[in-house]
Motif scaffolding. Structure first.
Motif, short mmCIF file in Angstrom:
data_model
loop_
_atom_site.label_atom_id
_atom_site.label_comp_id
_atom_site.label_asym_id
_atom_site.label_seq_id
_atom_site.Cartn_x
_atom_site.Cartn_y
_atom_site.Cartn_z
N SER A 89 30.20 -25.08 -14.19
CA SER A 89 30.63 -23.80 -15.04
C SER A 89 30.02 -24.00 -16.19
CB SER A 89 32.04 -23.66 -15.16
OG SER A 89 32.56 -23.25 -13.82
N ALA A 90 29.91 -25.22 -16.99
CA ALA A 90 29.35 -25.48 -18.23
C ALA A 90 27.86 -25.11 -18.20
CB ALA A 90 29.57 -26.79 -18.84
N VAL A 171 32.18 -19.41 -10.09
CA VAL A 171 31.51 -18.33 -10.51
C VAL A 171 32.57 -17.59 -11.51
CG1 VAL A 171 31.12 -16.02 -9.78
CG2 VAL A 171 30.25 -17.70 -8.57
N GLY A 172 33.85 -17.63 -11.31
CA GLY A 172 34.65 -16.89 -12.39
C GLY A 172 34.56 -17.66 -13.86
N LEU A 173 34.74 -18.83 -13.78
CA LEU A 173 34.44 -19.75 -15.10
C LEU A 173 33.18 -19.41 -15.79
CD1 LEU A 173 36.55 -22.88 -13.92
CD2 LEU A 173 37.37 -21.14 -15.72
N SER A 174 31.90 -19.33 -14.81
CA SER A 174 31.05 -19.32 -15.34
C SER A 174 30.52 -18.04 -16.23
CB SER A 174 29.75 -19.52 -14.28
OG SER A 174 29.70 -20.94 -13.79
N LEU A 175 31.06 -16.78 -15.30
CA LEU A 175 30.99 -15.57 -15.79
C LEU A 175 31.71 -15.46 -17.30
CD1 LEU A 175 31.55 -13.40 -12.67
CD2 LEU A 175 29.30 -13.82 -13.92
N ASN A 176 32.77 -16.09 -17.20
CA ASN A 176 33.77 -15.93 -18.69
C ASN A 176 32.97 -16.78 -19.47
OD1 ASN A 176 36.59 -15.43 -19.73
ND2 ASN A 176 36.29 -17.78 -20.21
N GLU A 177 32.51 -18.25 -19.35
CA GLU A 177 31.79 -18.78 -20.30
C GLU A 177 30.66 -18.71 -20.76
OE1 GLU A 177 32.19 -22.43 -22.45
OE2 GLU A 177 33.50 -21.45 -21.06
N ALA A 178 30.02 -17.67 -20.02
CA ALA A 178 28.52 -17.06 -20.60
C ALA A 178 28.79 -16.15 -21.69
CB ALA A 178 27.89 -16.48 -19.18
N ALA A 179 29.74 -15.38 -21.54
CA ALA A 179 30.13 -14.27 -22.57
C ALA A 179 30.41 -15.07 -23.86
CB ALA A 179 31.43 -13.43 -22.12
N TYR A 180 31.27 -16.17 -23.91
CA TYR A 180 31.45 -16.75 -25.18
C TYR A 180 30.23 -17.57 -25.55
CZ TYR A 180 36.30 -15.53 -24.70
OH TYR A 180 37.41 -14.66 -24.24
N ALA A 181 29.54 -18.29 -24.64
CA ALA A 181 28.46 -19.13 -24.95
C ALA A 181 27.20 -18.14 -25.70
CB ALA A 181 27.91 -19.74 -23.65
N ALA A 182 26.97 -16.85 -25.23
CA ALA A 182 26.07 -15.87 -25.67
C ALA A 182 26.17 -15.84 -27.21
CB ALA A 182 26.38 -14.65 -24.86
N GLU A 183 27.51 -15.64 -27.74
CA GLU A 183 27.76 -15.42 -29.05
C GLU A 183 27.34 -16.80 -29.86
OE1 GLU A 183 28.62 -11.96 -30.60
OE2 GLU A 183 27.44 -11.97 -28.72
N VAL A 184 27.69 -17.84 -29.23
CA VAL A 184 27.41 -19.15 -29.83
C VAL A 184 26.10 -19.37 -30.01
CG1 VAL A 184 27.92 -21.51 -29.69
CG2 VAL A 184 29.73 -20.16 -29.23
#
Length: 326
Positions: A89-90, A171-184
């Motif tokens: 997921s990371a 998939v669920g964790l990756s989708l959620n993580e991508a949203a926050y990583a995008a802003e970072v």
């Protein structure tokens, strides 16, 4: 300097002493005393000592059962699943975050709108809702196909066979993580001085090369500490995959707690200690990654913990020698 009549001016003479003046080397400079700091330190040490004493001596924690469960195969199997879900997921979340950040910074209004909408939606929905929705995704789409849009499909496959528990969790964790990583990632890219972009463009470097070798390495100084916070949150967020039937570390402890209700507290302590170990390892890696990318940005690299300890021991030895000489 004239004085008005009737006024007598006298000057006080310095007291006479027969002692010769001391040389500067023999004079000691006393440090400023801070009693408040010592009082607060003593109070904090007392509170910490009481907490540790209660933690060790309270029979409610059942430390003998904790040592029994800590390295049990069931717990270690759940720990392995937690590590797998976290790593997958990371990596996927960071890759998706980079793509979303570049889309958000592009000149295409469509890419900007889609990226903004994705980040807005995924950051607004709780992670547990995303996982449960994906777990029941086969109820909405029983088959998935690949082909020409609005045209014939080349091949189809059963969604329920593809979406295993591990796939749903990743998939669920990756989708959620991508949203926050995008802003970072977007914030890190915007933190790079505009002169770096202009200098790279003046040299005629291709856009892709500018991003890979000039912009992104400098942006990592801002991205790394912020994304590590997200990564630590991701490690703890893997405990939610228990609700999609994946027995991770927390799920294994919950299952054993249902079978052995008298060991619920020791099992929770086992999970707590393992999460502390995982987050501590990530924090150590963060320190050395930040130290690596600090080259060229600071006059000197920050000292490692071993270097700090060596310096403190050296200073302590020098202080002891000075005190002994006096």
């Amino acid at each position: 300097m004239s004085e008005p009549p009737g006024v007598t001016v006298t000057f006080a003479e310095a007291p006479k002493t027969d002692d010769p003046p001391q040389p500067l080397a023999a004079q000691r400079v006393l440090p400023l005393r801070r009693p408040g700091r010592w009082i607060v330190t003593a109070v904090v040490l007392i509170v910490v000592a009481q907490f540790v004493h209660g933690l060790v001596t309270n029979p409610f924690y059942q430390w003998d059962r904790w040592s029994y469960w800590f390295l049990r195969p069931t717990i270690l199997d759940g720990l392995l699943i937690t590590l797998q879900v976290t790593v997958y997921s990371a990596v996927l979340g960071l890759a998706g975050g980079v793509v979303l950040a570049l889309a958000r910074l592009s000149k295409s209004p469509v890419l900007r709108a889609v990226s903004w909408t994705y980040v807005w939606v995924l950051r607004s929905i709780p992670l547990i809702v995303v996982l449960i929705f994906l777990y029941n995704f086969s109820a909405l789409y029983q088959t998935l196909s690949v082909g020409i849009p609005f045209g014939p499909a080349f091949f189809s496959f059963d969604e329920s066979r593809l979406a295993t528990d591990m796939v749903v969790a990743v998939v669920g964790l990756s989708l959620n993580e991508a949203a926050y990583a995008a802003e970072v990632v977007r914030g890190g890219i915007l933190s790079v001085d505009q002169g770096q972009h202009e200098a790279a463009a003046a040299l005629g470097l291709p856009k892709g090369y500018q991003f890979r070798r000039i912009v992104f390495p400098q942006a990592l100084r801002s991205i790394v500490p912020n994304y590590v916070n997200q990564l630590i949150g991701l490690i703890k967020g893997t405990s939610l995959v228990f609700y999609v039937s994946l027995l991770d570390l927390f799920g294994s402890a919950q299952t054993m707690g249902s079978t052995y209700p008298g060991d619920i507290v020791p099992l929770l302590l086992v999970v707590t200690v393992w999460y502390l170990i995982l987050t501590s390892v990530v924090s150590v890696i963060q320190f050395y990654v930040e130290r690596h990318y600090a080259r060229g940005a600071t006059r000197g690299l920050p000292p490692t913990p071993l270097q700090k300890l060596r310096t403190r021991l050296t200073d302590l030895g020098a202080r002891v020698r000075r005190e002994a000489a006096v």
